[in-house]
Scaffold this active site. Structure first.
Site, PDB file in Angstrom:
ATOM      1  N   ASP A  18       0.859  -1.187   0.000  1.00  0.00           N
ATOM      2  CA  ASP A  18       0.000   0.000   0.000  1.00  0.00           C
ATOM      3  C   ASP A  18       0.897   1.240   0.000  1.00  0.00           C
ATOM      4  O   ASP A  18       1.738   1.405   0.890  1.00  0.00           O
ATOM      5  CB  ASP A  18      -0.881  -0.041   1.273  1.00  0.00           C
ATOM      6  CG  ASP A  18      -1.892   1.089   1.306  1.00  0.00           C
ATOM      7  OD1 ASP A  18      -2.056   1.773   0.270  1.00  0.00           O
ATOM      8  OD2 ASP A  18      -2.503   1.306   2.365  1.00  0.00           O
ATOM      9  N   MET A  19       0.718   2.094  -0.992  1.00  0.00           N
ATOM     10  CA  MET A  19       1.528   3.310  -1.055  1.00  0.00           C
ATOM     11  C   MET A  19       1.158   4.233   0.110  1.00  0.00           C
ATOM     12  O   MET A  19       0.014   4.258   0.548  1.00  0.00           O
ATOM     13  CB  MET A  19       1.280   4.056  -2.377  1.00  0.00           C
ATOM     14  CG  MET A  19       1.506   3.223  -3.636  1.00  0.00           C
ATOM     15  SD  MET A  19       3.094   2.399  -3.671  1.00  0.00           S
ATOM     16  CE  MET A  19       4.186   3.799  -3.827  1.00  0.00           C
ATOM     17  N   TYR A  23      -1.330  10.349  -3.117  1.00  0.00           N
ATOM     18  CA  TYR A  23      -1.420  11.555  -3.947  1.00  0.00           C
ATOM     19  C   TYR A  23      -0.421  12.621  -3.470  1.00  0.00           C
ATOM     20  O   TYR A  23       0.127  13.378  -4.274  1.00  0.00           O
ATOM     21  CB  TYR A  23      -2.832  12.136  -3.923  1.00  0.00           C
ATOM     22  CG  TYR A  23      -3.892  11.328  -4.669  1.00  0.00           C
ATOM     23  CD1 TYR A  23      -3.635  10.049  -5.126  1.00  0.00           C
ATOM     24  CD2 TYR A  23      -5.152  11.871  -4.913  1.00  0.00           C
ATOM     25  CE1 TYR A  23      -4.606   9.323  -5.793  1.00  0.00           C
ATOM     26  CE2 TYR A  23      -6.130  11.149  -5.586  1.00  0.00           C
ATOM     27  CZ  TYR A  23      -5.851   9.868  -6.014  1.00  0.00           C
ATOM     28  OH  TYR A  23      -6.807   9.152  -6.681  1.00  0.00           O
ATOM     29  N   ARG A  60      -0.352  14.791   9.367  1.00  0.00           N
ATOM     30  CA  ARG A  60      -1.141  13.972  10.299  1.00  0.00           C
ATOM     31  C   ARG A  60      -0.641  14.171  11.730  1.00  0.00           C
ATOM     32  O   ARG A  60      -1.413  14.109  12.682  1.00  0.00           O
ATOM     33  CB  ARG A  60      -1.061  12.487   9.912  1.00  0.00           C
ATOM     34  CG  ARG A  60      -1.764  12.181   8.607  1.00  0.00           C
ATOM     35  CD  ARG A  60      -1.738  10.693   8.281  1.00  0.00           C
ATOM     36  NE  ARG A  60      -1.887  10.492   6.837  1.00  0.00           N
ATOM     37  CZ  ARG A  60      -2.157   9.338   6.252  1.00  0.00           C
ATOM     38  NH1 ARG A  60      -2.306   8.238   6.976  1.00  0.00           N
ATOM     39  NH2 ARG A  60      -2.269   9.264   4.949  1.00  0.00           N
ATOM     40  N   ASP A 120      -3.548   2.584  -5.663  1.00  0.00           N
ATOM     41  CA  ASP A 120      -2.251   2.547  -4.965  1.00  0.00           C
ATOM     42  C   ASP A 120      -2.044   1.301  -4.114  1.00  0.00           C
ATOM     43  O   ASP A 120      -1.266   1.312  -3.178  1.00  0.00           O
ATOM     44  CB  ASP A 120      -2.081   3.811  -4.109  1.00  0.00           C
ATOM     45  CG  ASP A 120      -2.886   3.751  -2.820  1.00  0.00           C
ATOM     46  OD1 ASP A 120      -3.927   3.080  -2.810  1.00  0.00           O
ATOM     47  OD2 ASP A 120      -2.461   4.362  -1.830  1.00  0.00           O
ATOM     48  N   GLU A 121      -2.748   0.235  -4.450  1.00  0.00           N
ATOM     49  CA  GLU A 121      -2.587  -1.006  -3.676  1.00  0.00           C
ATOM     50  C   GLU A 121      -2.393  -2.201  -4.600  1.00  0.00           C
ATOM     51  O   GLU A 121      -3.031  -2.283  -5.647  1.00  0.00           O
ATOM     52  CB  GLU A 121      -3.843  -1.271  -2.844  1.00  0.00           C
ATOM     53  CG  GLU A 121      -3.971  -0.409  -1.624  1.00  0.00           C
ATOM     54  CD  GLU A 121      -5.278  -0.669  -0.914  1.00  0.00           C
ATOM     55  OE1 GLU A 121      -5.501  -1.813  -0.492  1.00  0.00           O
ATOM     56  OE2 GLU A 121      -6.076   0.278  -0.811  1.00  0.00           O
TER      57      GLU A 121
HETATM   58  P1  TTP Z   1      -5.507   5.588   0.615  1.00  0.00           P
HETATM   59  O1  TTP Z   1      -4.611   4.442   0.316  1.00  0.00           O
HETATM   60  O2  TTP Z   1      -6.773   5.306   1.341  1.00  0.00           O
HETATM   61  O3  TTP Z   1      -4.750   6.656   1.500  1.00  0.00           O
HETATM   62  P2  TTP Z   1      -3.360   7.314   1.293  1.00  0.00           P
HETATM   63  O4  TTP Z   1      -2.495   6.581   0.354  1.00  0.00           O
HETATM   64  O5  TTP Z   1      -3.533   8.783   1.026  1.00  0.00           O
HETATM   65  O6  TTP Z   1      -2.754   7.241   2.758  1.00  0.00           O
HETATM   66  P3  TTP Z   1      -2.267   5.982   3.572  1.00  0.00           P
HETATM   67  O7  TTP Z   1      -0.807   6.167   3.735  1.00  0.00           O
HETATM   68  O8  TTP Z   1      -2.997   6.082   4.860  1.00  0.00           O
HETATM   69  O9  TTP Z   1      -2.616   4.742   2.820  1.00  0.00           O
HETATM   70  O10 TTP Z   1      -5.885   6.326  -0.720  1.00  0.00           O
HETATM   71  C1  TTP Z   1      -4.998   6.381  -1.813  1.00  0.00           C
HETATM   72  C2  TTP Z   1      -5.241   7.663  -2.561  1.00  0.00           C
HETATM   73  O11 TTP Z   1      -6.568   7.696  -3.036  1.00  0.00           O
HETATM   74  C3  TTP Z   1      -5.094   8.876  -1.690  1.00  0.00           C
HETATM   75  O12 TTP Z   1      -3.738   9.339  -1.648  1.00  0.00           O
HETATM   76  C4  TTP Z   1      -6.031   9.847  -2.301  1.00  0.00           C
HETATM   77  C5  TTP Z   1      -7.082   9.023  -2.960  1.00  0.00           C
HETATM   78  N1  TTP Z   1      -8.341   9.029  -2.197  1.00  0.00           N
HETATM   79  C6  TTP Z   1      -9.352   9.895  -2.585  1.00  0.00           C
HETATM   80  O13 TTP Z   1      -9.216  10.615  -3.574  1.00  0.00           O
HETATM   81  N2  TTP Z   1     -10.498   9.936  -1.863  1.00  0.00           N
HETATM   82  C7  TTP Z   1     -10.695   9.142  -0.775  1.00  0.00           C
HETATM   83  O14 TTP Z   1     -11.756   9.216  -0.143  1.00  0.00           O
HETATM   84  C8  TTP Z   1      -9.661   8.241  -0.384  1.00  0.00           C
HETATM   85  C9  TTP Z   1      -9.836   7.341   0.798  1.00  0.00           C
HETATM   86  C10 TTP Z   1      -8.506   8.216  -1.129  1.00  0.00           C
END
Ligand code: TTP
Length: 659
Positions: A18-19, A23, A60, A120-121
């Site tokens: 998981d990235m 963004y 955060r 991103d997963e």
């Molecule tokens: P996530 O993997 O949920 O979160 P993240 O990568 O920002 O942070 P984390 O390190 O906690 O995993 O989401 C991946 C990307 O998807 C995130 O960077 C932005 C986008 N996104 C949205 O646009 N809207 C949303 O509601 C969510 C949850 C994510």
């Protein structure tokens, strides 16, 4: 509905990657001055500073959360850097993020089967790589273990209290020569994932976190446990400890009604609370499949496979229209649907060009309200139809779907006009298949352009959806926005169109899907001579097929002048004439061998004439249709559906791909 699937083996090595604040990382790579600063990516809508969609770990630490708007984030963290998400067509443009995700996927896929599960997963099945490592360079035989692997968290082995000894404990666990084989494999997985994460960092500048376990469910739980830029392994012996106190609502697929029912009806708040219920009891309450699934997940059993898929399963484009921005009339819906469809169409085109995939299903979703019905936002029915390529067609179909949905939505409460509002719209393309090898654009071919054909090389991800047979329409019309299936820049030795042999060359085209048969080589010298002077097709000329146009415009293939399809194609290839009788003879067998015409390159290939979709014939110039029907008539199976409604070009291709 969850599907219970037993585990074929508990010796698998599965990783979930998981990235971290994805963004934000993408924006920080674009703007390196933002690195290390509290940063958030905000929606383009600037109301109250825009909604936060990604928050850096630095931000955060100040208490900034994704649920905040920019203004609120600034109150919590005055120095926060807010970056607006790119905008196109009045909505967020996620292409940069998608492309960055693809870059990561291409690195991760180096060591095992890779499934891209979101932007991103990724899941990886590293079992084979781990087994190889265990045989060839087992961790206990290694002199040095990479630092990143030593920094891993190993559940049940390491804890925060370990302090400076933690790396030593990890080293011991990784190198334990008398460990259970499953743990030895997992240890190899830990080394492989650490190495992959380092490669991702070096090549993309992105950090990611990972979970390593023997199934997808546990790997996903583990990847979220230590973020950012860390990895967590779940040895077999630690599964129980991990799940025991894990909140039931946080389990995948238990965040909704099923999880709530477990809480309220059975008093289950943690996964451990589920252990007291027998499988039979859970089946009694939730049905056989769900009951078994619940019993399994409570014990960390999850047989889901990592699908070999590097590309998304669907494409979508959507936009919300909250509060006063709700769309209240058809022209405004049409406007936004056009924007969304244009974006979708571009992505379909790009998927086609880069990955040789086509989508077969178009779905429209909407959120709407109507007067005096507070629950109505849940009730706008999603509508789907077969996807036709071409922006204009997608726009037209999406609008039709919307109107059908709206009628149903309004009828259900007898509201017939006015008062409704649309608060969300999205269009998606799904049921994506890889184009089978052996397809190319007859349109380009007959226009004498650079020949563009598919190779017989399989797609890199090997992803072909097989659950449902496609239902592409064979309307025969085509506009310049429709997409011939063609594979730029690829050379193949011949056109191995799987199935039809209409002669030396024959062709058929659907709206947006084109195939052709026959030639050994797509080299220009073999093409119909005068085509290069032909104008491009007009932008919108419905009901006029490329090939028909060609026949009309090209004096050498004018209607009536070609006595048969064979003549027609003979003219297209003076180097390799084929006798009609030869061809008719060949058509008599259901499995025929066709000797290629070129004296230099002879190839034998096969087709199954009885699997030819009859609607294909409708795509040929009218003067040839009867002739080809005659060829095929004695060979038809009684159950072949006429008219293209039941048998589609893709099923035709896939059936002929069978060994
Ligand atoms: P996530 O993997 O949920 O979160 P993240 O990568 O920002 O942070 P984390 O390190 O906690 O995993 O989401 C991946 C990307 O998807 C995130 O960077 C932005 C986008 N996104 C949205 O646009 N809207 C949303 O509601 C969510 C949850 C994510």
């Amino acid at each position: 509905m969850p599907v219970a699937k037993p585990e074929a083996s508990d010796s698998r090595v599965i990783a979930h990657i998981d990235m971290d604040c994805f963004y934000v990382q993408v924006e920080q790579r674009k703007h390196p001055q933002l690195r290390g600063l509290p940063t958030a990516v905000v929606q383009y809508n600037s109301w109250k500073g825009g909604g936060l969609i990604a928050v850096s770990y630095e931000a955060r630490n100040y208490g900034v959360k994704r649920s905040m708007r920019g203004d609120e984030a600034k109150e919590v963290c005055p120095e926060i850097q807010l970056v607006q998400v790119p905008v196109a067509r009045g909505k967020a443009d996620l292409n940069t993020y998608r492309e960055a995700g693809s870059q990561v996927v291409s690195i991760l896929a180096r060591r095992g089967r890779c499934e891209r599960s979101s932007i991103d997963e990724v899941y990886l099945d590293l079992t084979d790589a781990a087994e190889r490592m265990l045989t060839e360079t087992s961790p206990h035989s290694l002199e040095t273990i990479i630092e990143e692997a030593l920094k891993s968290h190993v559940l049940g082995i390491t804890s925060r209290e370990d302090g400076i000894d933690v790396k030593e404990k990890v080293r011991e666990w990784l190198c334990k020569s008398d460990a259970d084989r499953r743990d030895k494999l997992l240890a190899c997985g830990v080394l492989i994932v650490a190495d992959l994460r380092m490669q991702v960092l070096q090549e993309t500048q992105f950090t990611c976190s990972a979970g390593i376990a023997h199934n997808k469910m546990l790997a996903k739980l583990a990847s979220a446990m230590n973020k950012p830029a860390q990895q967590t392994a779940v040895p077999f012996s630690s599964v129980k400890g991990l799940l025991e106190s894990f909140p039931i609502k946080k389990m995948k697929q238990l965040g909704g009604k099923l999880g709530s029912s477990l809480q309220t009806d059975l008093g289950v708040n943690t996964v451990g609370d589920l252990w007291q219920f027998s499988e039979g009891k859970l089946q009694e309450r939730y049905g056989i499949n769900t009951g078994t699934w619940l019993w399994n997940i409570a014990r960390g059993i999850n047989g889901e496979e990592v699908e070999g898929r590097l590309l998304p399963k669907s494409h979508g484009s959507g936009k919300t229209f909250p509060g006063p921005r709700a769309l209240k009339n058809l022209p405004s819906v049409q406007h936004w649907l056009n924007e969304l469809c244009e974006e979708l169409s571009e992505r379909l085109q790009s998927d086609l060009e880069h990955n040789r995939r086509i989508a077969r299903n178009l779905t429209l979703h909407a959120h709407a309200y109507k007067p005096n019905d507070s629950d109505s936002h849940d009730k706008f029915p999603s509508k789907s139809c077969a996807l036709r390529y071409g922006t204009l067609k997608i726009q037209e179909d999406a609008m039709n779907l919307f109107q059908v949905g709206l009628r149903e939505f309004l009828d259900s409460s007898k509201v017939t006009q006015g008062g409704w509002g649309i608060t969300g719209l999205s269009v998606s393309a799904s049921k994506i298949i890889a184009i089978p090898s052996g397809t190319c654009s007859i349109k380009k071919y007959f226009q004498g352009q650079q020949p563009i054909c598919s190779s017989s090389k399989p797609l890199e991800d090997g992803y072909i959806e097989t659950t449902e047979h496609p239902s592409l329409s064979f309307s025969g019309d085509e506009d310049s926005t429709s997409v011939p299936i063609e594979l730029p820049g690829q050379e193949v030795p011949y056109f191995p169109c799987n199935g039809v042999d209409f002669g030396q060359e024959a062709a058929a085209s659907t709206s947006g899907l084109t195939f052709c048969v026959g030639r050994e080589s797509c080299s220009e010298s073999n093409l119909v001579e005068p085509e290069s002077t032909l104008p491009e097709e007009p932008r919108r000329e419905p009901k006029t097929h490329a090939l028909d146009q060609q026949v009309r415009k090209n004096p050498s293939v004018e209607k009536g002048k070609s006595s048969s399809i064979l003549d027609f194609f003979r003219r297209a290839d003076t180097n390799s004439p084929l006798q009609k009788q030869d061809q008719a003879d060949k058509m008599q067998g259901r499995h025929q061998s066709h000797r290629r015409g070129s004296s230099q390159e002879r190839e034998t290939w096969h087709y199954k004439a009885d699997e030819i979709d009859p609607s294909v014939i409708n795509e040929l110039p009218p003067e040839f249709q009867e002739e080809v029907r005659d060829w095929l008539r004695p060979l038809k199976r009684p159950n072949v559906v006429k008219g293209g409604s039941g048998v589609s070009i893709a099923s035709f291709f896939s059936s002929t791909n069978k060994p």
